[in-house]
Design an enzyme around this catalytic site. Structure first.
Site, short mmCIF file in Angstrom:
data_model
loop_
_atom_site.label_atom_id
_atom_site.label_comp_id
_atom_site.label_asym_id
_atom_site.label_seq_id
_atom_site.Cartn_x
_atom_site.Cartn_y
_atom_site.Cartn_z
CB SER A 1 28.31 27.75 -0.46
OG SER A 1 28.47 29.15 -0.73
CD GLN B 1 27.97 28.64 -4.04
OE1 GLN B 1 27.33 29.83 -3.56
NE2 GLN B 1 29.11 28.76 -4.07
CG ASP C 1 31.89 31.02 -2.99
OD1 ASP C 1 30.85 30.66 -3.19
OD2 ASP C 1 32.27 30.93 -1.70
#
EC number: 3.1.2.1
Length: 319
Positions: free
Chosen positions: A254, A304, A232
């Site tokens: 996110s 993502q 991430d």
């Protein structure tokens, strides 16, 4: 959850040098070391908080740790799919509740809910599989890039940026803030762009990445949990790269995060993180990523989507 990045430029930086000796990775001893409270109930604490919200990679990694504790040793995670539903509060711990959705002979599914203040902030489903060899195999080819030993770490790059007499006034504060962060991962960007050339960047970036400290062979599940944390970092910022010269980030978090695990790897060894953003629009950005072992094996694929709200970049000219 917040997605840390370099100074409004989306490029990943976090290397502060090699740890001395065999220093145990803080990701294993602290970040991913959950406290068991009851069967399938765990408490996680925070190590590094980059903003007013929790780092999304920490939540993904801790949730996968919780899920992995509810399956047998002979199965390994092959995929996970997550949603961030509320901002995490860095002032209080996170509770992880695991539901044993299905335990089969080949595949097992676990659902994890992360809770703060009595409300879910994150939900995740992870699927585990027993090893099953197959004659059907293929993968993309790893990009040809310089090895990490030939590249500068982010600390050195930031120092070079700060010495640039043409550096715009808005950058030094952000660069010094990044240099001061004790990020538990090391990063060496591939082909970092000078700050003066940001307007010509594509929505793509690559960097070598590994966990700080020593993890060792250990349990493959732990390496997957560490990779979930790493995945991430600066990921969503890839979608900003073509736009940063025109727009300043007003809000970026996110929305979801997915991972597929393909082959064994060591998260404390250098891996190439290849990131690209095929699309952005509607105040959202989509990013894809691939983690490659140094020997060219594709180890992990990531995806993502996140919210990205921007406002016009204010010119520094006084004319």
């Amino acid at each position: 959850m917040s997605s840390p990045q370099a100074p409004e430029d989306g490029q990943g930086c976090g290397d502060r040098g090699d740890p001395p000796g065999d220093l145990r990775s803080v990701l294993v001893t602290t970040v991913l070391n959950l406290e068991p409270l009851d069967e399938d109930l765990f408490r996680g604490r925070h190590y590094w908080v980059p903003a007013k919200r929790l780092f999304g990679g920490q939540i993904v990694g801790q949730a996968l740790v919780a899920a992995a504790k509810s399956v047998s040793e002979d199965v390994h995670v092959h995929s996970l799919h997550c949603y961030f539903v509320r901002a995490g509060d860095p002032k209080v711990p996170v509770l992880y509740q695991v539901e044993r959705t299905r335990t089969g002979s080949s595949f097992s599914v676990r659902s994890v809910k992360a809770v703060q203040h009595g409300k879910p902030i994150f939900i995740c489903q992870a699927s585990f599989q027993q090893a099953q060899p197959s004659p059907m195999q293929h993968q993309f080819s790893m990009p040809t890039v310089p090895p990490p030993e030939e590249l500068l770490d982010c600390e050195t790059l930031i120092d070079q940026y700060l010495r640039d007499p043409n550096l715009q006034k808005r950058y030094p504060l952000a660069l010094n803030r990044i240099a001061a962060q004790e990020v538990p991962i090391e990063i060496k960007p591939v082909n970092p762009s000078p700050l003066s050339q940001l307007q010509r960047m594509e929505p793509k970036q690559m960097f070598w990445v590994r966990a700080r400290g020593y993890i060792g062979e250990g349990d493959m599940k732990m390496h997957c949990c560490v990779a979930a944390y790493i995945s991430d970092y600066a990921f969503l910022g890839t979608a900003l790269l073509p736009h940063q010269w025109q727009h300043k980030v007003h809000f970026m978090v996110s929305l979801d995060h997915s991972m597929w695990f393909h082959a064994p790897f060591r998260a404390d060894h250098w891996m190439l993180y290849e990131c690209e953003s095929p699309w952005a629009g509607g105040s959202r950005g989509l990013v894809h990523g691939r983690l490659w072992r140094q020997d060219g094996v594709l180890a992990v694929t990531c995806a993502q989507e996140g919210v990205i709200r921007v406002k016009p970049q204010v010119s520094e000219s006084k004319l």
